[in-house]
Design a protein around this motif. Structure first.
Motif, PDB file in Angstrom:
ATOM      1  N   ASN A 183       7.614  -8.589   1.770  1.00 15.55           N
ATOM      2  CA  ASN A 183       7.071  -9.657   2.607  1.00 15.55           C
ATOM      3  C   ASN A 183       6.773 -10.913   1.800  1.00 15.55           C
ATOM      4  O   ASN A 183       6.965 -12.027   2.280  1.00 15.55           O
ATOM      5  CB  ASN A 183       5.805  -9.179   3.316  1.00 15.55           C
ATOM      6  N   ALA A 184       6.295 -10.765   0.580  1.00 16.32           N
ATOM      7  CA  ALA A 184       5.948 -11.920  -0.260  1.00 16.32           C
ATOM      8  C   ALA A 184       7.168 -12.765  -0.618  1.00 16.32           C
ATOM      9  O   ALA A 184       7.017 -13.930  -0.987  1.00 16.32           O
ATOM     10  CB  ALA A 184       5.268 -11.444  -1.543  1.00 16.32           C
ATOM     11  N   ALA A 185       8.365 -12.195  -0.499  1.00 16.00           N
ATOM     12  CA  ALA A 185       9.575 -12.905  -0.913  1.00 16.00           C
ATOM     13  C   ALA A 185      10.462 -13.330   0.259  1.00 16.00           C
ATOM     14  O   ALA A 185      11.499 -13.941   0.043  1.00 16.00           O
ATOM     15  CB  ALA A 185      10.388 -12.027  -1.866  1.00 16.00           C
ATOM     16  N   LEU A 186      10.063 -13.033   1.488  1.00 17.58           N
ATOM     17  CA  LEU A 186      10.879 -13.399   2.640  1.00 17.58           C
ATOM     18  C   LEU A 186      10.829 -14.904   2.867  1.00 17.58           C
ATOM     19  O   LEU A 186       9.761 -15.518   2.828  1.00 17.58           O
ATOM     20  CB  LEU A 186      10.411 -12.670   3.898  1.00 17.58           C
ATOM     21  N   ARG A 223      10.811   4.932  -8.847  1.00 17.22           N
ATOM     22  CA  ARG A 223      11.199   5.531  -7.562  1.00 17.22           C
ATOM     23  C   ARG A 223       9.982   5.729  -6.661  1.00 17.22           C
ATOM     24  O   ARG A 223      10.022   5.441  -5.465  1.00 17.22           O
ATOM     25  CB  ARG A 223      11.886   6.879  -7.783  1.00 17.22           C
ATOM     26  N   ALA A 224       8.895   6.229  -7.226  1.00 19.35           N
ATOM     27  CA  ALA A 224       7.678   6.499  -6.451  1.00 19.35           C
ATOM     28  C   ALA A 224       7.071   5.202  -5.908  1.00 19.35           C
ATOM     29  O   ALA A 224       6.652   5.149  -4.746  1.00 19.35           O
ATOM     30  CB  ALA A 224       6.660   7.248  -7.317  1.00 19.35           C
ATOM     31  N   VAL A 225       7.028   4.162  -6.732  1.00 17.55           N
ATOM     32  CA  VAL A 225       6.456   2.885  -6.287  1.00 17.55           C
ATOM     33  C   VAL A 225       7.312   2.284  -5.167  1.00 17.55           C
ATOM     34  O   VAL A 225       6.781   1.772  -4.176  1.00 17.55           O
ATOM     35  CB  VAL A 225       6.321   1.891  -7.466  1.00 17.55           C
ATOM     36  N   LEU A 226       8.618   2.362  -5.294  1.00 14.64           N
ATOM     37  CA  LEU A 226       9.490   1.814  -4.257  1.00 14.64           C
ATOM     38  C   LEU A 226       9.331   2.587  -2.944  1.00 14.64           C
ATOM     39  O   LEU A 226       9.326   1.991  -1.866  1.00 14.64           O
ATOM     40  CB  LEU A 226      10.942   1.805  -4.723  1.00 14.64           C
ATOM     41  N   ALA A 227       9.169   3.887  -3.024  1.00 18.36           N
ATOM     42  CA  ALA A 227       8.936   4.693  -1.817  1.00 18.36           C
ATOM     43  C   ALA A 227       7.600   4.317  -1.176  1.00 18.36           C
ATOM     44  O   ALA A 227       7.501   4.202   0.048  1.00 18.36           O
ATOM     45  CB  ALA A 227       8.978   6.178  -2.163  1.00 18.36           C
ATOM     46  N   GLU A 228       6.585   4.114  -1.980  1.00 15.31           N
ATOM     47  CA  GLU A 228       5.267   3.706  -1.468  1.00 15.31           C
ATOM     48  C   GLU A 228       5.354   2.332  -0.808  1.00 15.31           C
ATOM     49  O   GLU A 228       4.756   2.104   0.260  1.00 15.31           O
ATOM     50  CB  GLU A 228       4.253   3.691  -2.609  1.00 15.31           C
ATOM     51  N   ALA A 229       6.102   1.433  -1.400  1.00 14.52           N
ATOM     52  CA  ALA A 229       6.264   0.095  -0.837  1.00 14.52           C
ATOM     53  C   ALA A 229       6.946   0.158   0.520  1.00 14.52           C
ATOM     54  O   ALA A 229       6.554  -0.543   1.454  1.00 14.52           O
ATOM     55  CB  ALA A 229       7.072  -0.775  -1.788  1.00 14.52           C
ATOM     56  N   LYS A 230       7.946   0.999   0.655  1.00 19.37           N
ATOM     57  CA  LYS A 230       8.644   1.131   1.931  1.00 19.37           C
ATOM     58  C   LYS A 230       7.689   1.653   2.997  1.00 19.37           C
ATOM     59  O   LYS A 230       7.665   1.143   4.117  1.00 19.37           O
ATOM     60  CB  LYS A 230       9.852   2.057   1.793  1.00 19.37           C
ATOM     61  N   ALA A 231       6.882   2.638   2.658  1.00 21.89           N
ATOM     62  CA  ALA A 231       5.923   3.185   3.615  1.00 21.89           C
ATOM     63  C   ALA A 231       4.884   2.139   4.013  1.00 21.89           C
ATOM     64  O   ALA A 231       4.526   2.013   5.185  1.00 21.89           O
ATOM     65  CB  ALA A 231       5.240   4.412   3.017  1.00 21.89           C
ATOM     66  N   THR A 232       4.413   1.374   3.059  1.00 19.89           N
ATOM     67  CA  THR A 232       3.422   0.330   3.340  1.00 19.89           C
ATOM     68  C   THR A 232       4.024  -0.759   4.204  1.00 19.89           C
ATOM     69  O   THR A 232       3.403  -1.219   5.165  1.00 19.89           O
ATOM     70  CB  THR A 232       2.881  -0.264   2.026  1.00 19.89           C
ATOM     71  N   ALA A 285       6.372  -0.504   6.327  1.00 22.27           N
ATOM     72  CA  ALA A 285       6.559   0.008   7.676  1.00 22.27           C
ATOM     73  C   ALA A 285       5.292  -0.171   8.512  1.00 22.27           C
ATOM     74  O   ALA A 285       5.354  -0.278   9.728  1.00 22.27           O
ATOM     75  CB  ALA A 285       6.959   1.481   7.633  1.00 22.27           C
ATOM     76  N   GLN A 286       4.145  -0.215   7.863  1.00 22.88           N
ATOM     77  CA  GLN A 286       2.882  -0.407   8.574  1.00 22.88           C
ATOM     78  C   GLN A 286       2.602  -1.876   8.851  1.00 22.88           C
ATOM     79  O   GLN A 286       1.782  -2.203   9.702  1.00 22.88           O
ATOM     80  CB  GLN A 286       1.734   0.187   7.750  1.00 22.88           C
ATOM     81  N   GLY A 295      12.487  -2.195   6.305  1.00 23.04           N
ATOM     82  CA  GLY A 295      13.870  -2.468   5.958  1.00 23.04           C
ATOM     83  C   GLY A 295      14.461  -1.277   5.232  1.00 23.04           C
ATOM     84  O   GLY A 295      13.767  -0.318   4.900  1.00 23.04           O
ATOM     85  N   ASP A 296      15.727  -1.326   5.037  1.00 28.00           N
ATOM     86  CA  ASP A 296      16.372  -0.263   4.279  1.00 28.00           C
ATOM     87  C   ASP A 296      16.149  -0.499   2.804  1.00 28.00           C
ATOM     88  O   ASP A 296      16.380  -1.584   2.302  1.00 28.00           O
ATOM     89  CB  ASP A 296      17.882  -0.225   4.558  1.00 28.00           C
ATOM     90  N   LEU A 297      15.715   0.526   2.124  1.00 26.93           N
ATOM     91  CA  LEU A 297      15.492   0.453   0.694  1.00 26.93           C
ATOM     92  C   LEU A 297      16.824   0.668  -0.004  1.00 26.93           C
ATOM     93  O   LEU A 297      17.465   1.689   0.176  1.00 26.93           O
ATOM     94  CB  LEU A 297      14.489   1.526   0.272  1.00 26.93           C
ATOM     95  N   VAL A 298      17.259  -0.317  -0.755  1.00 29.60           N
ATOM     96  CA  VAL A 298      18.498  -0.219  -1.498  1.00 29.60           C
ATOM     97  C   VAL A 298      18.133   0.122  -2.934  1.00 29.60           C
ATOM     98  O   VAL A 298      17.397  -0.601  -3.577  1.00 29.60           O
ATOM     99  CB  VAL A 298      19.288  -1.548  -1.446  1.00 29.60           C
ATOM    100  N   VAL A 299      18.625   1.240  -3.419  1.00 30.81           N
ATOM    101  CA  VAL A 299      18.258   1.699  -4.737  1.00 30.81           C
ATOM    102  C   VAL A 299      19.443   1.516  -5.672  1.00 30.81           C
ATOM    103  O   VAL A 299      20.582   1.807  -5.319  1.00 30.81           O
ATOM    104  CB  VAL A 299      17.837   3.188  -4.691  1.00 30.81           C
ATOM    105  N   ASP A 300      19.163   1.002  -6.868  1.00 25.92           N
ATOM    106  CA  ASP A 300      20.226   0.822  -7.856  1.00 25.92           C
ATOM    107  C   ASP A 300      20.977   2.113  -8.092  1.00 25.92           C
ATOM    108  O   ASP A 300      20.414   3.207  -8.052  1.00 25.92           O
ATOM    109  CB  ASP A 300      19.619   0.388  -9.203  1.00 25.92           C
ATOM    110  N   ALA A 301      22.262   1.998  -8.398  1.00 25.78           N
ATOM    111  CA  ALA A 301      23.091   3.170  -8.651  1.00 25.78           C
ATOM    112  C   ALA A 301      22.543   4.008  -9.790  1.00 25.78           C
ATOM    113  O   ALA A 301      22.601   5.236  -9.759  1.00 25.78           O
ATOM    114  CB  ALA A 301      24.522   2.738  -8.960  1.00 25.78           C
TER     115      ALA A 301
END
Length: 191
Positions: free
Chosen positions: A52-55, A162-171, A173-174, A179-185
């Motif tokens: 959200n801070a970067a949109l 990985r854990a921080v990115l998952a937490e960010a996605k959950a937050t 969503a609230q 959005g879809d989380l795109v994870v580096d290869a």
């Protein structure tokens, strides 16, 4: 405590068990590595997720030059200083088919073209706390080999990212639609 580039760097160094820095110019190996790796790490994390801070939103005029074939119009992606530099295009406000090629959007929609994108954040004071933590985790991954030479520390930093990115996605969503989380290869390969 306010968020700053140095505080994010020190968080990354904490994750690695390294000594903190006083500034990016303090002459230490850690400060030099942080200075060299901070911006690429931050840009990478910003591209991974619609923070959200970067949109940012923009209304783009069509360029005078048209595409050689396939589309009728082209538009320049925002490329100015913060917050205008586009790191990742998220949405084009039209139902038209579009394509990003280089730093341009090609489509058949006439001007103006409304877009939603992820913009670069130059001032770390504007980071969301989870964004700051994710940048610190990514920076720790980048610095781990040079500062610790420990495969275990590198893997721990990747796991934490990985854990921080998952937490960010959950937050996120609230706070609105997630959005879809795109994870580096390289993250997927390490799973």
């Amino acid at each position: 405590m306010s968020i700053s580039t140095v505080s994010i760097c020190n968080r990354a160094l904490d994750l690695l068990g390294a000594d903190p820095i006083t500034s990016l110019e303090d002459g230490s190996k850690a400060a030099n590595l942080c200075q060299r790796n901070f911006e690429p790490s931050a840009d990478s994390v910003l591209r991974l997720y619609p923070w959200n801070a970067a949109l940012r939103r923009a209304r783009l005029p069509a360029l005078a030059e048209t595409p050689a074939w396939g589309y009728r119009y082209q538009y320049q992606l925002p490329q100015g200083p913060e917050p205008a530099f586009c790191l990742r295009l998220l949405e084009v406000d039209s139902d038209a088919d579009y394509r990003v090629e280089g730093r341009r959007i090609l489509c058949d929609s006439a001007a103006p073209l409304d877009i939603l994108y992820i913009g670069r954040i130059v001032d770390a004071a504007n980071y969301d706390p989870l964004l700051a933590e994710a940048v610190a985790a990514k920076l720790a991954v980048q610095l781990a080999g040079n500062l610790t030479e420990s495969a275990a520390r590198i893997e721990a930093a990747r796991d934490y990212l990985r854990a921080v990115l998952a937490e960010a996605k959950a937050t996120d969503a609230q706070e609105g639609s997630s959005g879809d989380l795109v994870v580096d290869a390289w993250l997927v390969a390490r799973s």
